[in-house]
Motif scaffolding. Structure first.
Motif, mmCIF file in Angstrom:
data_model
loop_
_atom_site.group_PDB
_atom_site.id
_atom_site.type_symbol
_atom_site.label_atom_id
_atom_site.label_comp_id
_atom_site.label_asym_id
_atom_site.label_seq_id
_atom_site.Cartn_x
_atom_site.Cartn_y
_atom_site.Cartn_z
ATOM 1 N N VAL A 1 0.858 -1.183 0.000
ATOM 2 C CA VAL A 1 0.000 0.000 0.000
ATOM 3 C C VAL A 1 0.897 1.236 0.000
ATOM 4 O O VAL A 1 1.884 1.296 0.747
ATOM 5 N N VAL A 2 0.559 2.220 -0.815
ATOM 6 C CA VAL A 2 1.360 3.440 -0.930
ATOM 7 C C VAL A 2 0.545 4.626 -0.441
ATOM 8 O O VAL A 2 -0.609 4.807 -0.830
ATOM 9 N N GLY A 3 1.140 5.422 0.429
ATOM 10 C CA GLY A 3 0.485 6.617 0.938
ATOM 11 C C GLY A 3 0.724 7.802 0.024
ATOM 12 O O GLY A 3 1.760 7.903 -0.637
ATOM 13 N N LEU A 4 -0.247 8.701 -0.026
ATOM 14 C CA LEU A 4 -0.084 9.926 -0.804
ATOM 15 C C LEU A 4 -0.962 11.033 -0.251
ATOM 16 O O LEU A 4 -1.936 10.803 0.459
ATOM 17 N N ASP A 5 -0.573 12.248 -0.597
ATOM 18 C CA ASP A 5 -1.329 13.426 -0.193
ATOM 19 C C ASP A 5 -1.212 14.463 -1.294
ATOM 20 O O ASP A 5 -0.762 14.160 -2.395
ATOM 21 N N GLY A 6 -1.612 15.699 -1.003
ATOM 22 C CA GLY A 6 -1.480 16.771 -1.976
ATOM 23 C C GLY A 6 -2.805 17.173 -2.592
ATOM 24 O O GLY A 6 -3.857 16.600 -2.297
ATOM 25 N N THR A 7 -2.738 18.168 -3.442
ATOM 26 C CA THR A 7 -3.916 18.596 -4.185
ATOM 27 C C THR A 7 -4.406 17.465 -5.079
ATOM 28 O O THR A 7 -3.700 16.466 -5.269
ATOM 29 N N THR A 8 -5.570 17.618 -5.658
ATOM 30 C CA THR A 8 -6.106 16.553 -6.512
ATOM 31 C C THR A 8 -5.154 16.232 -7.664
ATOM 32 O O THR A 8 -4.901 15.060 -7.967
ATOM 33 N N ALA A 9 -4.596 17.262 -8.295
ATOM 34 C CA ALA A 9 -3.684 17.037 -9.421
ATOM 35 C C ALA A 9 -2.424 16.307 -8.969
ATOM 36 O O ALA A 9 -1.973 15.343 -9.611
ATOM 37 N N ILE A 10 -1.828 16.753 -7.869
ATOM 38 C CA ILE A 10 -0.598 16.126 -7.376
ATOM 39 C C ILE A 10 -0.873 14.707 -6.896
ATOM 40 O O ILE A 10 -0.145 13.767 -7.220
ATOM 41 N N ALA A 11 -1.941 14.534 -6.123
ATOM 42 C CA ALA A 11 -2.257 13.211 -5.584
ATOM 43 C C ALA A 11 -2.592 12.226 -6.695
ATOM 44 O O ALA A 11 -2.215 11.043 -6.624
ATOM 45 N N THR A 12 -3.273 12.690 -7.718
ATOM 46 C CA THR A 12 -3.614 11.801 -8.835
ATOM 47 C C THR A 12 -2.360 11.355 -9.571
ATOM 48 O O THR A 12 -2.217 10.180 -9.938
ATOM 49 N N ASP A 13 -1.427 12.276 -9.789
ATOM 50 C CA ASP A 13 -0.166 11.915 -10.438
ATOM 51 C C ASP A 13 0.614 10.919 -9.586
ATOM 52 O O ASP A 13 1.153 9.925 -10.102
ATOM 53 N N ARG A 14 0.659 11.148 -8.276
ATOM 54 C CA ARG A 14 1.355 10.236 -7.382
ATOM 55 C C ARG A 14 0.681 8.864 -7.363
ATOM 56 O O ARG A 14 1.347 7.827 -7.251
ATOM 57 N N ALA A 15 -0.632 8.854 -7.438
ATOM 58 C CA ALA A 15 -1.369 7.590 -7.448
ATOM 59 C C ALA A 15 -1.007 6.765 -8.668
ATOM 60 O O ALA A 15 -0.764 5.546 -8.570
ATOM 61 N N ARG A 16 -0.987 7.391 -9.827
ATOM 62 C CA ARG A 16 -0.634 6.666 -11.050
ATOM 63 C C ARG A 16 0.779 6.095 -10.957
ATOM 64 O O ARG A 16 1.036 4.958 -11.355
ATOM 65 N N ARG A 17 1.708 6.902 -10.441
ATOM 66 C CA ARG A 17 3.096 6.441 -10.344
ATOM 67 C C ARG A 17 3.237 5.307 -9.323
ATOM 68 O O ARG A 17 4.049 4.402 -9.503
ATOM 69 N N ALA A 18 2.459 5.356 -8.249
ATOM 70 C CA ALA A 18 2.511 4.284 -7.254
ATOM 71 C C ALA A 18 2.119 2.953 -7.867
ATOM 72 O O ALA A 18 2.719 1.911 -7.589
ATOM 73 N N VAL A 19 1.120 2.982 -8.728
ATOM 74 C CA VAL A 19 0.679 1.759 -9.397
ATOM 75 C C VAL A 19 1.678 1.342 -10.465
ATOM 76 O O VAL A 19 2.043 0.161 -10.573
ATOM 77 N N ASP A 20 2.167 2.301 -11.238
ATOM 78 C CA ASP A 20 3.078 1.984 -12.340
ATOM 79 C C ASP A 20 4.461 1.568 -11.853
ATOM 80 O O ASP A 20 5.059 0.613 -12.373
ATOM 81 N N VAL A 21 5.007 2.301 -10.852
ATOM 82 C CA VAL A 21 6.378 2.056 -10.392
ATOM 83 C C VAL A 21 6.448 0.888 -9.420
ATOM 84 O O VAL A 21 7.355 0.062 -9.487
ATOM 85 N N ALA A 22 5.472 0.833 -8.488
ATOM 86 C CA ALA A 22 5.558 -0.142 -7.399
ATOM 87 C C ALA A 22 4.523 -1.247 -7.481
ATOM 88 O O ALA A 22 4.537 -2.159 -6.655
ATOM 89 N N GLY A 23 3.619 -1.169 -8.449
ATOM 90 C CA GLY A 23 2.561 -2.162 -8.501
ATOM 91 C C GLY A 23 1.689 -2.140 -7.265
ATOM 92 O O GLY A 23 1.274 -3.188 -6.756
ATOM 93 N N ALA A 24 1.414 -0.945 -6.748
ATOM 94 C CA ALA A 24 0.653 -0.799 -5.508
ATOM 95 C C ALA A 24 -0.675 -1.543 -5.596
ATOM 96 O O ALA A 24 -1.416 -1.414 -6.577
ATOM 97 N N ALA A 25 -0.979 -2.308 -4.542
ATOM 98 C CA ALA A 25 -2.244 -3.021 -4.479
ATOM 99 C C ALA A 25 -3.352 -2.140 -3.930
ATOM 100 O O ALA A 25 -4.537 -2.462 -4.072
ATOM 101 N N GLY A 26 -2.976 -1.049 -3.278
ATOM 102 C CA GLY A 26 -3.938 -0.113 -2.722
ATOM 103 C C GLY A 26 -3.248 1.192 -2.386
ATOM 104 O O GLY A 26 -2.009 1.267 -2.351
ATOM 105 N N LEU A 27 -4.039 2.216 -2.137
ATOM 106 C CA LEU A 27 -3.507 3.537 -1.822
ATOM 107 C C LEU A 27 -4.115 4.043 -0.521
ATOM 108 O O LEU A 27 -5.320 3.897 -0.281
ATOM 109 N N MET A 28 -3.297 4.658 0.316
ATOM 110 C CA MET A 28 -3.744 5.310 1.537
ATOM 111 C C MET A 28 -3.677 6.814 1.291
ATOM 112 O O MET A 28 -2.593 7.368 1.112
#
Length: 245
Positions: A77-104
């Motif tokens: 599970v990968v944690g993220l924060d930030g504005t919607t734009a920043i958090a959305t970009d971080r979310a995509r990278r968490a899935v692409d880079v780390a294969g995140a199974a979920g996001l906090m």
């Protein structure tokens, strides 16, 4: 249940040099140690990871190190924060880079209405395509998530199905949200975890310093060893209380 079990939040080891580099070799050793203690999953880039101190490049490097060390053995599970734009970009990278199974996901500090919160979390869920855990940590974000708001966020998207409670005295909120069908994960380092289990939480995301102890505690309480669970909890309670200051 997408976030059940004990999933410790990894600390990040920093070096003593002026730029405080991340010690990736030590981070990999920490992952191996947690896995050896039988954790059900791991969390990275959370509050215990001091993720707010990292540049975007460093976040991606941490994700790559942890994903390589985990090697698919437990969900990440990968944690993220930030504005919607920043958090959305971080979310995509968490899935692409780390294969995140979920996001906090922490709520944005700018959110001032339920509609804004709903739009924020739904946008991230659409972009990431993995289960989302809402992290309720008002002492960090300044955003108070009322029960009605949490349920509105939950209803907004099928992937937004869990809540991590990071506030003291959260019993009533835990019970109310669990009764409405939302998965609840205990936070706050594991403080009051036995009470949280009685209120229906599916697991805990403590700091990894006490991850092995919380694993043992969880196995005892869910296996019916209540006396042993109470004794172990009393053993670690002084440290939990100290850390919660």
């Amino acid at each position: 249940m997408a976030f059940e079990g004990i999933r410790p939040v990894l600390h990040l080891p920093f070096g003593p040099e002026p730029d405080q580099p991340i010690r990736h070799d030590e981070l990999a050793v920490l992952v191996a140690d947690q896995l050896a203690h039988g954790v059900d999953g791991l969390v990275v880039l959370g509050l215990a990871s001091e993720a707010w101190t990292l540049r975007e490049r460093e976040r991606d490097e941490v994700l790559a190190t942890v994903a390589d060390a985990v090697a698919g053995r437990v969900p990440l599970v990968v944690g993220l924060d930030g504005t919607t734009a920043i958090a959305t970009d971080r979310a995509r990278r968490a899935v692409d880079v780390a294969g995140a199974a979920g996001l906090m996901v922490l709520p944005p500090t700018s959110a001032r209405s339920t509609d804004a919160l709903v739009a924020h979390f739904a946008t991230i869920a659409d972009a990431a395509g993995v289960p989302i855990l809402v992290q309720d940590s008002p002492q960090v974000t300044g955003v108070t998530l009322a029960v009605d708001a949490l349920l509105a966020i939950h209803r907004a998207h099928p992937l937004i199905a869990a809540l991590k409670v990071e506030i003291p005295g959260a019993g009533a909120k835990t019970s109310a949200v669990a009764a409405a069908g939302m998965e609840i994960v205990a936070g706050w380092g594991g403080l009051q975890y036995l009470e949280s289990v009685r209120r229906g939480v599916s697991g805990c995301m403590p700091g990894c310093d006490l991850g092995p102890a919380i694993v043992a505690l969880d196995r005892l309480v869910r296996g019916g060893g209540l006396d042993g669970a109470d004794a172990l909890y009393r053993t670690i309670l002084p440290l939990l209380s100290y850390e919660a200051q």
